[in-house]
Design an enzyme around this catalytic site. Structure first.
Site, PDB file in Angstrom:
ATOM      1  N   ARG A 202      58.213  35.436  27.683  1.00 24.74           N
ATOM      2  CA  ARG A 202      57.154  35.300  28.772  1.00 24.74           C
ATOM      3  C   ARG A 202      58.109  35.755  30.081  1.00 24.74           C
ATOM      4  NH1 ARG A 202      53.681  29.949  28.623  1.00 24.74           N
ATOM      5  NH2 ARG A 202      51.868  30.564  27.961  1.00 24.74           N
TER       6      ARG A 202
ATOM      7  N   ASN B 172      50.090  36.565  29.829  1.00 25.62           N
ATOM      8  CA  ASN B 172      51.770  36.278  29.993  1.00 25.62           C
ATOM      9  C   ASN B 172      51.904  36.173  28.170  1.00 25.62           C
ATOM     10  OD1 ASN B 172      49.702  34.396  28.635  1.00 25.62           O
ATOM     11  ND2 ASN B 172      49.999  32.979  30.206  1.00 25.62           N
TER      12      ASN B 172
ATOM     13  N   LYS C  12      48.893  37.429  22.458  1.00 28.25           N
ATOM     14  CA  LYS C  12      48.048  37.997  23.461  1.00 28.25           C
ATOM     15  C   LYS C  12      47.421  39.156  23.079  1.00 28.25           C
ATOM     16  CE  LYS C  12      47.334  33.963  26.103  1.00 28.25           C
ATOM     17  NZ  LYS C  12      48.013  33.534  27.405  1.00 28.25           N
TER      18      LYS C  12
ATOM     19  N   HIS D  47      49.948  32.346  24.109  1.00 20.32           N
ATOM     20  CA  HIS D  47      49.832  30.862  23.880  1.00 20.32           C
ATOM     21  C   HIS D  47      50.296  29.926  23.024  1.00 20.32           C
ATOM     22  CE1 HIS D  47      47.041  27.543  23.586  1.00 20.32           C
ATOM     23  NE2 HIS D  47      46.892  27.866  22.734  1.00 20.32           N
TER      24      HIS D  47
END
EC number: 2.7.4.6
Length: 141
Positions: free
Chosen positions: A104, A114, A11, A117
């Site tokens: 994470r 976080n 991300k 994905h």
């Protein structure tokens, strides 16, 4: 053991921290092969389409805004029990609850930012992979 494929996204928060390589090392060190990868800046339409399953959830708009806030790295991982293995490597959605040594726990800031994905099932993995990659872009190894 079943060889599976799963979709993974690094991300915007993790891309901005320049930890793509460290995250890829986690995948490869744990038996997952990267069989497709691309960096892209998601459009609002792409992010809304990808997360359409969450459209009625209160966090949907914030999630979309976050996912279009910077480039992401999208990859297909292949290996034995790839869906579960990737989810174990990622750790809990909330990094404060993620086990030490998970992606994470090591790289995420918050439940929203976080870091990664990962597909939550084989069925969703197939849908998510097809969302970002054509069959000719995935290279079995």
């Amino acid at each position: 053991m079943a060889i599976e494929r799963t979709l993974s996204i690094v991300k915007p928060d993790a891309v901005a921290k320049n930890v793509i390589g460290k995250i890829y090392d986690r995948f490869e060190s744990n038996g997952l092969k990267i069989v497709a990868a691309k960096m892209k800046h998601l459009s609002r339409r792409e992010a809304e389409g990808f997360y359409a399953v969450h459209k009625e959830r209160p966090f949907f708009n914030d999630l979309v805004e976050f996912m279009i806030s910077g480039p992401v790295m999208v990859q297909v991982l292949e290996g034995e029990n790839a869906v579960l293995k990737n989810r174990e490597l990622m750790g809990a959605t909330d990094p404060k609850k993620a086990d030490a040594g998970t992606i994470r726990a090591d790289f995420a800031e918050s439940i929203d930012a976080n870091a990664v994905h990962g597909s939550d099932s084989l069925e969703n993995a197939a849908i998510e992979i097809a969302y970002f990659f054509s069959a000719t872009e995935v290279c079995p190894r």
